[in-house]
Design a protein around this motif. Structure first.
Motif, PDB file in Angstrom:
ATOM      1  N   SER A  36       0.715  -1.014  -0.069  1.00  0.00           N
ATOM      2  CA  SER A  36       0.025   0.026  -0.020  1.00  0.00           C
ATOM      3  C   SER A  36       0.907   1.325  -0.104  1.00  0.00           C
ATOM      4  O   SER A  36       0.346   2.353  -0.515  1.00  0.00           O
ATOM      5  CB  SER A  36      -0.996   0.096   1.046  1.00  0.00           C
ATOM      6  OG  SER A  36      -0.325   0.193   2.402  1.00  0.00           O
ATOM      7  N   ARG A  37       2.095   1.103   0.270  1.00  0.00           N
ATOM      8  CA  ARG A  37       2.946   2.301   0.455  1.00  0.00           C
ATOM      9  C   ARG A  37       4.067   2.564  -0.804  1.00  0.00           C
ATOM     10  O   ARG A  37       4.539   3.394  -1.047  1.00  0.00           O
ATOM     11  CB  ARG A  37       3.862   2.219   1.578  1.00  0.00           C
ATOM     12  CG  ARG A  37       3.282   2.461   2.924  1.00  0.00           C
ATOM     13  CD  ARG A  37       3.896   2.532   4.007  1.00  0.00           C
ATOM     14  NE  ARG A  37       4.774   1.174   4.312  1.00  0.00           N
ATOM     15  CZ  ARG A  37       3.934   0.140   5.059  1.00  0.00           C
ATOM     16  NH1 ARG A  37       3.107   0.465   5.531  1.00  0.00           N
ATOM     17  NH2 ARG A  37       5.081  -0.932   5.518  1.00  0.00           N
ATOM     18  N   LEU A  38       3.868   1.542  -1.783  1.00  0.00           N
ATOM     19  CA  LEU A  38       4.497   1.471  -3.071  1.00  0.00           C
ATOM     20  C   LEU A  38       4.096   2.380  -4.089  1.00  0.00           C
ATOM     21  O   LEU A  38       2.702   2.409  -4.138  1.00  0.00           O
ATOM     22  CB  LEU A  38       4.757   0.120  -3.431  1.00  0.00           C
ATOM     23  CG  LEU A  38       5.413  -0.872  -2.645  1.00  0.00           C
ATOM     24  CD1 LEU A  38       5.590  -2.295  -3.396  1.00  0.00           C
ATOM     25  CD2 LEU A  38       7.012  -0.556  -2.220  1.00  0.00           C
ATOM     26  N   ASP A  39       5.020   3.104  -4.601  1.00  0.00           N
ATOM     27  CA  ASP A  39       4.486   3.896  -6.109  1.00  0.00           C
ATOM     28  C   ASP A  39       4.388   3.171  -6.986  1.00  0.00           C
ATOM     29  O   ASP A  39       4.711   1.788  -7.020  1.00  0.00           O
ATOM     30  CB  ASP A  39       5.463   5.160  -6.170  1.00  0.00           C
ATOM     31  CG  ASP A  39       6.710   4.636  -6.464  1.00  0.00           C
ATOM     32  OD1 ASP A  39       7.144   3.498  -6.686  1.00  0.00           O
ATOM     33  OD2 ASP A  39       7.788   5.594  -6.516  1.00  0.00           O
ATOM     34  N   ALA A  40       4.000   3.401  -8.284  1.00  0.00           N
ATOM     35  CA  ALA A  40       3.551   2.712  -9.403  1.00  0.00           C
ATOM     36  C   ALA A  40       4.854   1.984  -9.744  1.00  0.00           C
ATOM     37  O   ALA A  40       4.701   0.657 -10.258  1.00  0.00           O
ATOM     38  CB  ALA A  40       2.912   3.517 -10.614  1.00  0.00           C
ATOM     39  N   PRO A  41       5.914   2.763 -10.064  1.00  0.00           N
ATOM     40  CA  PRO A  41       7.051   1.801 -10.522  1.00  0.00           C
ATOM     41  C   PRO A  41       7.702   0.753  -9.591  1.00  0.00           C
ATOM     42  O   PRO A  41       7.850  -0.194 -10.016  1.00  0.00           O
ATOM     43  CB  PRO A  41       8.296   2.931 -10.657  1.00  0.00           C
ATOM     44  CG  PRO A  41       7.659   4.295 -10.626  1.00  0.00           C
ATOM     45  CD  PRO A  41       6.195   4.228 -10.028  1.00  0.00           C
ATOM     46  N   ALA A  42       7.342   0.949  -8.306  1.00  0.00           N
ATOM     47  CA  ALA A  42       8.151  -0.134  -7.381  1.00  0.00           C
ATOM     48  C   ALA A  42       7.014  -1.285  -7.406  1.00  0.00           C
ATOM     49  O   ALA A  42       7.176  -2.334  -7.314  1.00  0.00           O
ATOM     50  CB  ALA A  42       8.074   0.353  -5.893  1.00  0.00           C
ATOM     51  N   ARG A  43       5.708  -0.935  -7.773  1.00  0.00           N
ATOM     52  CA  ARG A  43       4.746  -1.795  -7.711  1.00  0.00           C
ATOM     53  C   ARG A  43       4.846  -2.896  -8.929  1.00  0.00           C
ATOM     54  O   ARG A  43       4.857  -4.100  -8.964  1.00  0.00           O
ATOM     55  CB  ARG A  43       3.279  -1.332  -7.676  1.00  0.00           C
ATOM     56  CG  ARG A  43       2.809  -0.996  -6.279  1.00  0.00           C
ATOM     57  CD  ARG A  43       1.272  -0.636  -6.480  1.00  0.00           C
ATOM     58  NE  ARG A  43       0.865  -0.038  -5.262  1.00  0.00           N
ATOM     59  CZ  ARG A  43      -0.343  -0.039  -4.852  1.00  0.00           C
ATOM     60  NH1 ARG A  43      -1.313  -0.120  -5.779  1.00  0.00           N
ATOM     61  NH2 ARG A  43      -0.763   0.336  -3.575  1.00  0.00           N
ATOM     62  N   LEU A  44       5.242  -2.186 -10.125  1.00  0.00           N
ATOM     63  CA  LEU A  44       5.506  -2.817 -11.406  1.00  0.00           C
ATOM     64  C   LEU A  44       6.764  -3.677 -11.170  1.00  0.00           C
ATOM     65  O   LEU A  44       6.978  -4.766 -11.690  1.00  0.00           O
ATOM     66  CB  LEU A  44       5.543  -1.745 -12.438  1.00  0.00           C
ATOM     67  CG  LEU A  44       4.377  -1.075 -12.834  1.00  0.00           C
ATOM     68  CD1 LEU A  44       4.561   0.052 -13.899  1.00  0.00           C
ATOM     69  CD2 LEU A  44       3.383  -1.985 -13.388  1.00  0.00           C
ATOM     70  N   ALA A  45       7.831  -3.282 -10.295  1.00  0.00           N
ATOM     71  CA  ALA A  45       8.810  -3.859 -10.143  1.00  0.00           C
ATOM     72  C   ALA A  45       8.341  -5.422  -9.497  1.00  0.00           C
ATOM     73  O   ALA A  45       8.916  -6.401  -9.835  1.00  0.00           O
ATOM     74  CB  ALA A  45      10.026  -3.267  -9.216  1.00  0.00           C
ATOM     75  N   VAL A  46       7.570  -5.203  -8.301  1.00  0.00           N
ATOM     76  CA  VAL A  46       7.195  -6.494  -7.785  1.00  0.00           C
ATOM     77  C   VAL A  46       6.665  -7.229  -8.632  1.00  0.00           C
ATOM     78  O   VAL A  46       6.603  -8.675  -8.706  1.00  0.00           O
ATOM     79  CB  VAL A  46       6.136  -5.921  -6.546  1.00  0.00           C
ATOM     80  CG1 VAL A  46       5.787  -7.359  -5.837  1.00  0.00           C
ATOM     81  CG2 VAL A  46       7.192  -5.376  -5.380  1.00  0.00           C
ATOM     82  N   LEU A  47       5.699  -6.986  -9.473  1.00  0.00           N
ATOM     83  CA  LEU A  47       4.587  -7.598 -10.534  1.00  0.00           C
ATOM     84  C   LEU A  47       5.591  -8.339 -11.244  1.00  0.00           C
ATOM     85  O   LEU A  47       5.439  -9.521 -11.773  1.00  0.00           O
ATOM     86  CB  LEU A  47       3.686  -6.623 -11.116  1.00  0.00           C
ATOM     87  CG  LEU A  47       2.769  -6.138 -10.331  1.00  0.00           C
ATOM     88  CD1 LEU A  47       1.574  -5.309 -10.922  1.00  0.00           C
ATOM     89  CD2 LEU A  47       1.870  -7.514  -9.556  1.00  0.00           C
ATOM     90  N   ALA A  48       6.786  -7.609 -11.808  1.00  0.00           N
ATOM     91  CA  ALA A  48       7.436  -8.370 -12.888  1.00  0.00           C
ATOM     92  C   ALA A  48       8.419  -9.550 -12.112  1.00  0.00           C
ATOM     93  O   ALA A  48       8.670 -10.502 -12.393  1.00  0.00           O
ATOM     94  CB  ALA A  48       8.769  -7.109 -13.295  1.00  0.00           C
ATOM     95  N   ALA A  49       8.868  -9.311 -10.923  1.00  0.00           N
ATOM     96  CA  ALA A  49       9.477 -10.213  -9.997  1.00  0.00           C
ATOM     97  C   ALA A  49       8.579 -11.648  -9.667  1.00  0.00           C
ATOM     98  O   ALA A  49       8.995 -12.522  -9.767  1.00  0.00           O
ATOM     99  CB  ALA A  49       9.925  -9.760  -8.516  1.00  0.00           C
ATOM    100  N   LEU A  50       7.287 -11.223  -9.571  1.00  0.00           N
ATOM    101  CA  LEU A  50       6.235 -12.257  -9.517  1.00  0.00           C
ATOM    102  C   LEU A  50       6.171 -13.273 -10.650  1.00  0.00           C
ATOM    103  O   LEU A  50       6.073 -14.313 -10.646  1.00  0.00           O
ATOM    104  CB  LEU A  50       5.046 -11.629  -9.042  1.00  0.00           C
ATOM    105  CG  LEU A  50       4.700 -10.877  -7.711  1.00  0.00           C
ATOM    106  CD1 LEU A  50       3.210 -10.429  -7.808  1.00  0.00           C
ATOM    107  CD2 LEU A  50       5.338 -11.855  -6.747  1.00  0.00           C
TER     108      LEU A  50
END
Length: 62
Positions: A36-50
């Motif tokens: 919930s604290r991540l910005d869009a680029p950080a969320r996209l990085a997590v999604l790529a890792a997933l």
């Protein structure tokens, strides 16, 4: 302001002790707690890792 990527949560929340990742969404506890604290680029990085985690070790069928 662009919309933030949605959470990948699948409501199958259980941490696999061997990998340390949720068996539903494949996120780590830190990734889940901080989502919930991540910005869009950080969320996209997590999604790529997933995606990488899924390719490396597909979810078992239950």
């Amino acid at each position: 302001m662009p919309a933030l990527p949605a959470s990948p949560c699948t409501n199958a929340c259980r941490i696999d002790p061997a990998s340390g990742f949720c068996v539903g969404c494949r996120r780590s506890l830190d990734e889940i707690a901080n989502w919930s604290r991540l910005d869009a680029p950080a969320r996209l990085a997590v999604l790529a890792a997933l995606r990488d985690r899924q390719a490396a070790s597909p979810r078992p069928t239950e």
